[in-house]
Design an enzyme around this catalytic site. Sequence first.
Site, PDB file in Angstrom:
ATOM      1  N   GLU A  69       0.883  -1.174   0.000  1.00 63.78           N
ATOM      2  CA  GLU A  69       0.000   0.000   0.000  1.00 63.78           C
ATOM      3  C   GLU A  69       0.914   1.216   0.000  1.00 63.78           C
ATOM      4  O   GLU A  69       1.417   1.622   1.047  1.00 63.78           O
ATOM      5  CB  GLU A  69      -0.903   0.001   1.245  1.00 63.78           C
ATOM      6  N   CYS A 111      -2.696   9.262   2.579  1.00 61.40           N
ATOM      7  CA  CYS A 111      -2.267   8.620   1.328  1.00 61.40           C
ATOM      8  C   CYS A 111      -3.286   8.846   0.231  1.00 61.40           C
ATOM      9  O   CYS A 111      -2.927   9.044  -0.928  1.00 61.40           O
ATOM     10  CB  CYS A 111      -2.024   7.134   1.549  1.00 61.40           C
TER      11      CYS A 111
END
Length: 498
Positions: free
Chosen positions: A245, A279
Amino acid sequence: MTAVHVPGTPVIEEGQLVSTSPATGTEAGRLPIASDAEVRQSVDRARAAGEWWVGLGFTGRRDRLLRWRALLAKRIEQLAELVHVEGGKPVADAIVEIVTAIEHIDWAARNAGRVLGPRRVRSRLILAEFSGHLEYQPHGVVGVIGPWNYPVFTPIGSAAYALAAGNAVVLKPSEYTPAVGQWLVDSFAEVVPEHPVFTAVHGLGDVGAALCRSGVDKVAFTGSTATARKVMAACAETLTPVLIEGGGKDAMIVDSDADLDAAAEACVWGGMTNAGQTCIGIERVYAVDSVFDAFVDRVVARAGRLTVGPEGSDIGPITMPRQIDVIRRHIDAAIDSGGRAVLGGPSAVQPPYVHPTVLVDVPEESAAVQEETFGPTLTISRVRDADEAVTRANALPYGLGGSVFGRRRAVAIARRLRSGMASVNSTLTFAGMSTLPFGGVGDSGFGRIHGEDGLREFGRAKAITRRRARSLLPSMTFERTPTDVARLVKAIKVMYGR
Ligand code: NDP
């Protein structure tokens, strides 16, 4: 918790990792640093604990995980305060983060058996004499490496799903938020006191590297793309599978038929919540020409009202002191290349804070558009139409999430975004929907957490065939005859030859 250090900079004192509040420098946590040998020992202990955990079955694990999520819900204020002190984010943002994590634990616990448990699979005519069986068995020990920006949501996004699937987990929290990581494993140990099924090892990046080489059966990494490359390289040595990720530079597209007030509200939230250290945060906006000016006005009005400061504000400090240099460089690069700050600008950088900044007319080549900024900044660019917006949005190597505001074409545009996720007429919402997978493409990584795909990520498919009748067309045996083969050829032409 009285010592005062350089705000936000973790220090090592007598073998202990000491984390500090980025706002005040007050000590937030003090955890022992694990040596390579201790990391291995933790993984060995987790392996033995995992066997016991597997033995509980899906139902036993569901009960424990539901008790854990109940503990988190009961102590949400306590955990939120720790997240606030150690990471700097406003308490309200910490609450939202923890709520999302609780939802994921709940869903993973309730659905693991259905998604991963043994089931019959239909066979086809070609092997009709066999039945098919499928189940997803746990990998064993999963190493979870997490970042500091969402120190509850990101580790739990992997750990809850890995645990529900029957794995033991060893967590390496970010050096900036070790106390939050320890809080999570301590609370888990209250509901699973028998064995160290979910534990943490602390330290700097080298401890994460040691975890990759410790014999874990899978690594779930959340962090920057640069570190992801190192993690993959380390895991390649032992063919340890990885889930990545990585970072992002998410775009929002505002189409001509968008509700501009709603778009501006969501844009400011998506870009500036957690001081932009998200993010999946919105960093770039492409607004079509006909609505550009009205949209920018609304964004500036809303972002200009946000408060910045240590307590009770909308925007807290930048967690990592060195990130401030990146944010400053991006704002300067935008201005130097002909961009304009319609809110904030270079003067907005007041360490440890950065005030909301909205930049327009920034060339696409600028670092402010190309690189992850991780600050409360937005670039808003004027585009001819939605097609140009999609082309520009898709031009970067990153591809994590994204957002589209509009009516008629919005879903079609969202589908064209080169990203793992997108939200239509909202921002960031896909992260909280536990039924949906979460993950990126390109430099944003691969593999998925959350949802059914997230559960399957932490199990390996085990396929079993079982004979239920004699073969009418025996082929996978040396006992077959030329007649059998000829009949097989004939059958295959009838079945597939048209
Ligand atoms: P980093 O990549 O710097 O660190 C992530 C984790 O990796 C930390 O625990 C770090 O430890 C550890 N680490 C550092 N070096 C190594 C190594 N060589 N081997 C193994 N582990 C190592 O990221 P940040 O913590 O700065 O987090 C911010 C980044 O995370 C941003 O790019 C953001 O976009 C991304 N992110 C992605 C998300 C997603 O779901 N896609 C969600 C949240 C963030 P230490 O801290 O001790 O150095």
